[in-house]
Design a protein around this motif. Structure first.
Motif, PDB file in Angstrom:
ATOM      1  N   UNK A  54      45.471  58.713  44.762  1.00 48.97           N
ATOM      2  CA  UNK A  54      44.247  58.902  45.541  1.00 48.97           C
ATOM      3  C   UNK A  54      44.023  57.785  46.548  1.00 48.97           C
ATOM      4  N   UNK A  55      44.814  56.727  46.472  1.00 49.33           N
ATOM      5  CA  UNK A  55      44.622  55.583  47.369  1.00 49.33           C
ATOM      6  C   UNK A  55      45.942  54.830  47.434  1.00 49.33           C
ATOM      7  N   UNK A  56      46.197  54.159  48.557  1.00 54.17           N
ATOM      8  CA  UNK A  56      47.439  53.412  48.716  1.00 54.17           C
ATOM      9  C   UNK A  56      47.136  51.994  49.203  1.00 54.17           C
ATOM     10  N   UNK A  57      47.903  51.065  48.705  1.00 55.12           N
ATOM     11  CA  UNK A  57      47.817  49.660  49.114  1.00 55.12           C
ATOM     12  C   UNK A  57      49.147  49.269  49.746  1.00 55.12           C
ATOM     13  N   UNK A  58      49.099  48.846  50.999  1.00 54.47           N
ATOM     14  CA  UNK A  58      50.319  48.302  51.599  1.00 54.47           C
ATOM     15  C   UNK A  58      50.599  46.940  50.955  1.00 54.47           C
ATOM     16  N   UNK A  59      51.777  46.808  50.451  1.00 58.97           N
ATOM     17  CA  UNK A  59      52.114  45.688  49.562  1.00 58.97           C
ATOM     18  C   UNK A  59      51.771  44.330  50.156  1.00 58.97           C
ATOM     19  N   UNK A  60      52.025  44.137  51.437  1.00 59.16           N
ATOM     20  CA  UNK A  60      51.864  42.810  52.036  1.00 59.16           C
ATOM     21  C   UNK A  60      50.593  42.656  52.858  1.00 59.16           C
ATOM     22  N   UNK A  61      49.621  43.555  52.681  1.00 56.84           N
ATOM     23  CA  UNK A  61      48.360  43.478  53.413  1.00 56.84           C
ATOM     24  C   UNK A  61      47.238  43.093  52.453  1.00 56.84           C
ATOM     25  N   UNK A  62      46.813  41.843  52.490  1.00 53.84           N
ATOM     26  CA  UNK A  62      45.786  41.368  51.565  1.00 53.84           C
ATOM     27  C   UNK A  62      44.508  42.194  51.676  1.00 53.84           C
ATOM     28  N   UNK A  63      44.128  42.563  52.897  1.00 53.41           N
ATOM     29  CA  UNK A  63      42.884  43.304  53.083  1.00 53.41           C
ATOM     30  C   UNK A  63      42.914  44.645  52.363  1.00 53.41           C
ATOM     31  N   UNK A  64      44.102  45.232  52.221  1.00 46.39           N
ATOM     32  CA  UNK A  64      44.216  46.501  51.490  1.00 46.39           C
ATOM     33  C   UNK A  64      43.810  46.335  50.027  1.00 46.39           C
ATOM     34  N   UNK A  65      44.143  45.200  49.437  1.00 43.89           N
ATOM     35  CA  UNK A  65      43.779  44.955  48.043  1.00 43.89           C
ATOM     36  C   UNK A  65      42.262  44.859  47.905  1.00 43.89           C
ATOM     37  N   UNK A  66      41.627  44.185  48.878  1.00 45.25           N
ATOM     38  CA  UNK A  66      40.170  44.050  48.838  1.00 45.25           C
ATOM     39  C   UNK A  66      39.480  45.401  49.036  1.00 45.25           C
ATOM     40  N   UNK A  67      40.001  46.203  49.964  1.00 45.85           N
ATOM     41  CA  UNK A  67      39.421  47.527  50.195  1.00 45.85           C
ATOM     42  C   UNK A  67      39.632  48.433  48.986  1.00 45.85           C
ATOM     43  N   UNK A  68      40.769  48.293  48.322  1.00 46.38           N
ATOM     44  CA  UNK A  68      41.018  49.091  47.120  1.00 46.38           C
ATOM     45  C   UNK A  68      40.029  48.727  46.020  1.00 46.38           C
ATOM     46  N   UNK A  69      39.701  47.438  45.907  1.00 48.08           N
ATOM     47  CA  UNK A  69      38.705  47.016  44.914  1.00 48.08           C
ATOM     48  C   UNK A  69      37.349  47.645  45.224  1.00 48.08           C
ATOM     49  N   UNK A  70      36.981  47.688  46.506  1.00 53.86           N
ATOM     50  CA  UNK A  70      35.736  48.349  46.889  1.00 53.86           C
ATOM     51  C   UNK A  70      35.769  49.825  46.515  1.00 53.86           C
ATOM     52  N   UNK A  71      36.907  50.463  46.741  1.00 54.41           N
ATOM     53  CA  UNK A  71      37.075  51.878  46.368  1.00 54.41           C
ATOM     54  C   UNK A  71      36.841  52.065  44.872  1.00 54.41           C
ATOM     55  N   UNK A  72      37.439  51.204  44.084  1.00 54.97           N
ATOM     56  CA  UNK A  72      37.264  51.275  42.623  1.00 54.97           C
ATOM     57  C   UNK A  72      35.784  51.145  42.278  1.00 54.97           C
ATOM     58  N   UNK A  73      35.131  50.164  42.863  1.00 57.69           N
ATOM     59  CA  UNK A  73      33.729  49.895  42.522  1.00 57.69           C
ATOM     60  C   UNK A  73      32.790  51.018  42.948  1.00 57.69           C
ATOM     61  N   UNK A  74      33.184  51.779  43.948  1.00 58.04           N
ATOM     62  CA  UNK A  74      32.321  52.849  44.461  1.00 58.04           C
ATOM     63  C   UNK A  74      32.588  54.204  43.815  1.00 58.04           C
ATOM     64  N   UNK A  75      33.649  54.309  43.017  1.00 61.33           N
ATOM     65  CA  UNK A  75      34.060  55.635  42.553  1.00 61.33           C
ATOM     66  C   UNK A  75      34.045  55.806  41.033  1.00 61.33           C
ATOM     67  N   UNK A  76      33.276  55.001  40.348  1.00 65.72           N
ATOM     68  CA  UNK A  76      32.939  55.268  38.961  1.00 65.72           C
ATOM     69  C   UNK A  76      34.069  55.227  37.959  1.00 65.72           C
ATOM     70  N   UNK A  77      34.997  54.302  38.130  1.00 65.91           N
ATOM     71  CA  UNK A  77      36.089  54.174  37.155  1.00 65.91           C
ATOM     72  C   UNK A  77      35.614  53.392  35.936  1.00 65.91           C
ATOM     73  N   UNK A  78      36.098  53.803  34.777  1.00 64.46           N
ATOM     74  CA  UNK A  78      35.795  53.076  33.541  1.00 64.46           C
ATOM     75  C   UNK A  78      36.796  51.952  33.307  1.00 64.46           C
ATOM     76  N   UNK A  79      38.058  52.197  33.671  1.00 61.21           N
ATOM     77  CA  UNK A  79      39.113  51.216  33.424  1.00 61.21           C
ATOM     78  C   UNK A  79      40.065  51.173  34.611  1.00 61.21           C
TER      79      UNK A  79
END
Length: 735
Positions: A54-79
């Motif tokens: 449902x989401x992709x992180x480009x391995x060498x792009x730090x900002x992608x990791x931060x945006x992915x964390x925001x995605x996690x926080x906004x989409x109701x994951x338990x784990x």
């Protein structure tokens, strides 16, 4: 329950991707769980991924990791489950995953596929940091648990050993052989990515002694060359193996299958083999999926004694031979092929264990883990944020003392070792004076344990007859400049001024006062904005105890107005700053104006100080942490703010001082909090979410770079850390 896996994933061809895919299928039998994947991809990956990605992180792009964390926080994951392998994430040793892990708000499970006995500094830090914030740590062998405890000092209370899963094999051995026309052959197999560390040449070298007695032996080497090997060495290793086969005249006894095999073909081949071999060349492999699959298939296994093999082949589930011992390998192969009862003994034992670790059973183990975590009190879960003031490290001048000799403080270090090639500088000796005076004042230290007389002597030796200063001295005690920079001059006045506030020895005070006033004629001729700001701070310290010195007050006013003039000359509606570029140690400019207002009582100067403070605050304080302007691309007026590369401790330290000053001026708690957060930049509240303070050396690394930390621990960085530390410590004890 909703779970996100952070991992590589098919169609990516790698062991972690395959493992995660198999795990998700195993857990999918439980309808209570919704599973999704955040896939780690390469920059230009155009592959078609399945619906669960449902989401992709480009391995060498730090900002992608931060945006992915925001995605996690906004989409109701338990784990969130991180399938951790150093090589699949970006940054030094995969450091970028820390930025993600420390930004998510849900429970974290980390599965370690690699645990090193001798990690690098970055590898050690990453594993310990991930372990500290994870609610559960998954490993796949008892030796992995041992390493976590012995090497990384990790408490095993939250560590769970869940073995690598294996398929359910639905075809009998002889039937599998017949399906691929190998009924009349004694089949030996090795599969997986090819690379020098796999040690396959050992098997080929051992085969002539086996073929001599069993000419019907066929050794199958199934697998592509590892992509990383291809990138650096091409097919050199495979070509070497093929040449070795020719040299040993084994063309009829060795077969290469050069592709990444689908699971149905692989399980069929594993079911067909009589003996499986993992001839790895060294012991440092904590998990081997290929070995697990072979055990699951009920193969008789011969292996070198790497860590996972010693665990998995215990209790007669296989045979261990010494590393690089071709004679031991050929002897054991001959014994197995000569004695069908012995061969079946190992096959039976392997199969009995393999039946306990099939993917459906591993799926149940994970489901039970998630269910247990779901029922835990959320308050008991680890805090994924950075701890506040209560977790300050203990104050120590250990690294400062390491860098100091009888001349002064060495300005640079190679890692934590003084770098004599770089010699000394006035800037660092001046900063060191200030630090030790602050430390003495805070902790009432024993003077004999301090070196500020040495640093003061360096400053004295560096001052020219006209009151200005030389700066750089080589290790042969020869100055290599006749006149230092204005910034070095200003920092020295800042430090000398502190003697007027705190000096434990009267003779030191008298010398500092003499040098301060000898330099005084040059105060009003300074041009550098930062030199002016440092000098303002030094004069302010002087005036704190000499408030009736009207001449010095007017010098202070003149310098402050000079900064104000620079502000008026460069500021626009959207650029409230003193220059057309923002570079290093920026906080000192508003800090000097705000601090000097204590002695000048000038609302105009204070207003400019606050305006520029607010501009800088909005620029570098984001999401409750500092993202500083780096030295690999300053911020120019009218341009976009550059990325985080080259952030320096001196900037975090001066921001700590600036927020502290704003707190003193206003007593607003927001500035106290931002002061704490600024200091915590050193401890991991930064773009990379990793500490640059080294608790072992008591030094501070030189900065945040694009792919990780500059591990050198120079004087400027370490002094900056401890000055910020003392500022926060003193503020917390008086709040």
């Amino acid at each position: 329950m909703k779970i996100a896996y952070i991992t590589t994933y098919p169609p990516k061809q790698c062991g972690i991707a395959t493992y995660t895919h198999d795990l998700i299928l195993a857990i999918a039998a439980n309808p209570e769980i919704q599973q999704e994947v955040i896939a780690i991809i390469e920059e230009h990956d155009q592959s078609l991924y399945p619906a669960e990605v449902v989401y992709k992180i480009r391995r060498n792009e730090l900002e992608d990791y931060n945006k992915a964390a925001e995605w996690i926080n906004q989409n109701g994951y338990d784990f969130v489950v991180i399938e951790h392998e150093y090589g699949i994430f970006g940054g030094n040793s995969g450091m970028y995953i820390l930025s993600f892990a420390k930004s998510i708000h849900c429970a974290l499970v980390v599965s370690f596929h690699t645990i090193l006995e001798r990690p690098s500094n970055d590898e050690n830090t990453i594993l310990i940091e991930l372990s500290s914030i994870a609610q559960r740590i998954i490993v796949m062998s008892s030796h992995a648990e041992h390493l976590l405890q012995k090497v990384y000092q990790i408490n095993l209370d939250k560590v769970l050993c869940i073995p690598h899963g294996v398929p359910e094999y639905g075809i009998a051995h002889e039937e599998a052989k017949a399906s691929i026309n190998l009924t009349d052959r004694k089949v030996i197999l090795t599969f997986g990515f090819l690379g020098r560390n796999k040690g396959i040449e050992l098997v080929i070298k051992s085969l002539p002694a086996v073929v001599e007695q069993h000419p019907d032996v066929l050794y199958i080497i199934a697998g592509k060359t590892h992509p990383n090997v291809i990138a650096h060495s091409g097919e050199e290793y495979r070509e070497y193996l093929e040449e070795l086969v020719d040299a040993k005249e084994l063309r009829n006894n060795v077969k290469f299958i050069n592709n990444y095999m689908p699971i149905n073909e692989l399980t069929n081949l594993l079911s067909a083999c009589d003996v499986y071999i993992t001839p790895y060349a060294n012991e440092a492999q904590i998990t081997s999926g290929t070995l697990s699959y072979a055990i699951g298939a009920g193969a008789a296994v011969i292996s070198t004694p790497y860590w996972h093999a010693k665990d998995l082949l215990a209790e007669d589930r296989g045979i261990l031979i010494p590393f690089r011992d071709k004679k031991a390998l050929s002897n054991n192969l001959n014994k197995l092929f000569e004695n069908s009862a012995l061969l079946n003994f190992y096959r039976k034992n392997a199969k009995a264990y393999g039946d306990k670790i099939t993917w459906p059973k591993i799926g149940i183990a994970y489901f039970n883990l998630f269910k247990q975590l779901k029922n835990e009190n959320p308050d008991s879960m680890a805090d994924s944020g950075i701890k506040l003031i209560k977790n300050l490290p203990e104050f120590s001048l250990q690294h400062i003392n390491r860098l100091t000799n009888n001349v002064g403080i060495i300005q640079h270090a190679k890692y934590a070792t003084p770098n004599y090639f770089e010699g000394y500088c006035l800037d660092d000796n001046s900063r060191a004076v200030l630090l030790e005076l602050m430390a003495y004042q805070t902790f009432d230290l024993d003077i004999k344990d301090l070196h500020f007389s040495t640093y003061l002597a360096y400053i004295f030796y560096a001052q020219n007859e006209d009151g200005k200063f030389k700066n750089f001295m080589n290790f042969q005690n020869q100055f290599i400049d006749k006149l230092g920079s204005e910034d070095a001059f200003g920092r020295t006045i800042w430090s000398l001024g502190y003697f007027f506030q705190m000096s434990p020895v009267i003779s030191h005070y008298e010398l500092a006062r003499e040098m301060f006033f000898k330099a005084k004629p040059h105060f009003e001729s300074l041009i550098s904005n930062r030199a002016i700001a440092y000098t303002i701070m030094g004069i302010s310290y002087y005036l704190k105890n000499n408030q009736n010195d009207e001449q010095m007050t007017e010098i202070l006013r003149g310098l402050a107005l000079q900064l104000a003039h620079e502000f008026e000359a460069h500021q626009t509606e959207d650029w409230q700053w003193f220059e057309n570029i923002i570079t290093y140690d920026n906080a000192f400019l508003p800090l000097a104006l705000i601090h000097s207002s204590n002695y000048l009582n000038d609302p105009y100067l204070y207003k400019i100080g606050v305006k520029t403070f607010e501009f800088l605050d909005q620029l570098v304080y984001k999401n409750e942490f500092l993202s500083l302007i780096g030295n690999k691309g300053w911020y120019k007026k009218g341009m976009e703010k550059p990325n985080h590369v080259g952030q320096q401790p001196i900037d975090a330290s001066s921001m700590t001082l600036l927020y502290h000053e704003m707190y003193i001026q206003t007593r607003e708690d927001i500035y106290y909090t931002k002061m704490i957060h600024s200091f915590e930049w050193f401890l991991g509240r930064n773009d990379l979410k990793i500490s640059i303070y080294d608790p072992n050396s008591k030094g501070c690394c030189d900065g945040l770079e694009e792919f990780g930390i500059n591990r050198n621990q120079g004087a400027e960085s370490t002094i900056s850390f401890w000055i910020a530390y003392l500022t926060v410590y003193n503020a917390s004890t008086t709040k």
